[in-house]
Design an enzyme around this catalytic site. Structure first.
Site, PDB file in Angstrom:
ATOM      1  N   GLU A   1      43.652 -82.477   6.975  1.00  0.00           N
ATOM      2  CA  GLU A   1      43.386 -83.950   7.410  1.00  0.00           C
ATOM      3  C   GLU A   1      43.317 -84.997   6.389  1.00  0.00           C
ATOM      4  O   GLU A   1      42.959 -84.584   5.268  1.00  0.00           O
ATOM      5  CB  GLU A   1      42.011 -84.016   7.896  1.00  0.00           C
ATOM      6  CG  GLU A   1      41.667 -83.123   9.177  1.00  0.00           C
ATOM      7  CD  GLU A   1      40.645 -82.769   9.680  1.00  0.00           C
ATOM      8  OE1 GLU A   1      39.752 -83.565   9.153  1.00  0.00           O
ATOM      9  OE2 GLU A   1      40.034 -82.118  10.544  1.00  0.00           O
TER      10      GLU A   1
ATOM     11  N   CYS B   1      34.375 -84.255   8.448  1.00  0.00           N
ATOM     12  CA  CYS B   1      35.550 -83.585   7.616  1.00  0.00           C
ATOM     13  C   CYS B   1      35.906 -82.258   8.183  1.00  0.00           C
ATOM     14  O   CYS B   1      35.021 -81.359   8.249  1.00  0.00           O
ATOM     15  CB  CYS B   1      35.179 -83.585   6.252  1.00  0.00           C
ATOM     16  SG  CYS B   1      36.407 -83.178   4.970  1.00  0.00           S
TER      17      CYS B   1
END
Length: 374
Positions: free
Chosen positions: A96, A355
């Site tokens: 990501e 996250c």
């Protein structure tokens, strides 16, 4: 834990290393600068697009290097204009990268401050109990080329929004190495990637605007302090006492505050720059006034900025963020002693922006689809 691709990514080459490879095949040294100019300044998406290179050289480059080791598979934008990019690597791993836009004070809702948050590992081995990145453990480290590729993918995306001209990476205010993984546990690849990111022949982003975050690997903090480029440092603290920190961050057992804080102070004194203390506020865990007072004392001693981050809910974990009233009360304890503090508001809370969460969700969906086909 490393992945060896069929062809190494060109984005992991420095000017020096690429020049050496080219000289081995009898090419003049200036070809390396031409190639890197195509990659980072002109942002060529194919070898054939590098029109001032001889065709035999382009063929060799195609046979030797992977021009872009990461593919954009999903881009989610939140209501507060946070963008999360989900990238797929050559081995199918997902990582990501996040673009965070926020209005500057005094300019209303013009989202003019932009930060890029990049990852350094697939998963994480640190075991922080509140974090989505480590739920499936550490799969592998990213190569320097895979780290750099995240920035290029951001450039590609921004270029598509302004097709008349290439977006300059310098238009971003900051790059923070705070994504998936523990950056200092992948030290060599990190430093090589940041060197490429900073270099004039690379992406040309100033070292003073690059922040490396760590959960507290003391020997690596001291090593980072000796790096000539002088990157900024952020500490993922999340607990102002050993008792609280050990409950949520296993790294504290190896590097308790008595070891961590002197290392942070040494880094700060060497570089003369303010350290950032990251502190995720978790309801009933670390949001007490006692924790606020302890954090205040740490920040004052280190002359540090404190970034308070209300917890982003993670599917499968019971933690939650405190009420806004409790968040403000915590921040007020720091403000009362003139500690530099930011209380972050919504940043991607509606797009799985905790996250590693988007990666895990996508992997689960892929597993379901694969099972349905068998």
């Amino acid at each position: 834990m490393k992945f060896t691709p069929a062809k190494p990514p060109l984005t992991g080459e420095t000017l020096e290393s690429l020049t050496a490879r080219l000289r081995e095949r009898g090419e003049p040294a200036f070809r390396a600068s031409q190639i890197l100019d195509w990659v980072y300044k002109k942002r060529a998406r194919s070898w054939d697009g590098m029109t001032n290179l001889p065709k035999p050289l382009r063929t060799w480059l195609d046979d030797t290097f992977d021009l872009m080791p990461a593919t954009l598979v999903l881009n989610k934008q939140s209501a507060d204009v946070t963008d999360k990019l989900l990238l797929e690597l050559r081995d199918g791993s997902l990582i990501e990268t996040v673009i965070i836009r926020a209005p500057q004070e005094g300019v209303g809702q013009d989202h003019s401050r932009k930060t890029i948050c990049i990852s350094t590992q697939v998963g994480c081995a640190m075991g922080c109990v509140f974090c989505a990145s480590g739920l499936a453990g550490l799969k592998r480290d990213l190569s320097a080329g895979e780290i750099v590729a995240q920035l290029l993918q951001v450039c590609y995306r921004e270029d598509a929004l302004t097709p008349r001209a290439h977006m300059e990476l310098a238009s971003f205010d900051n790059i923070v190495v705070m994504g998936m993984g523990e950056p200092l546990a992948n030290y060599d690849a990190l430093i090589r990637a940041l060197t490429i990111l900073n270099a004039d022949w690379g992406l040309g982003f100033g070292a003073r605007r690059i922040t490396v975050s760590t959960s507290g690997l003391v020997p690596k903090i001291l090593q980072l302090a000796d790096e000539p480029l002088g990157f900024r440092l952020a500490i993922s603290l999340h607990g102002a006492t050993d008792e609280v920190r050990e409950k949520i961050m296993p790294v504290n057992k190896a590097f308790p505050l008595a070891k961590l804080l002197p290392a942070v102070k040494a880094f700060s004194e060497k570089h003369g720059r303010m350290i950032t203390l990251e502190f995720i506020l978790i309801d009933g865990v670390n949001d007490s006034l006692e924790q606020a007072e302890k954090l205040r004392d740490i920040a004052l001693d280190l002359h540090a900025h404190v970034n308070l981050i209300p917890y982003n809910t993670v599917e499968g974990l019971a933690w939650k963020r405190p009420s806004i009233t409790r968040q403000e009360r915590f921040a007020d304890v720091l403000r009362a002693r003139r500690v530099s503090v930011t209380l972050r508001r919504e940043k991607g809370h509606d797009i799985d922006a905790a996250c590693g969460q988007l990666r895990l969700k996508t992997e689960k969906e892929r597993q379901v689809l694969a099972a349905a086909k068998t």
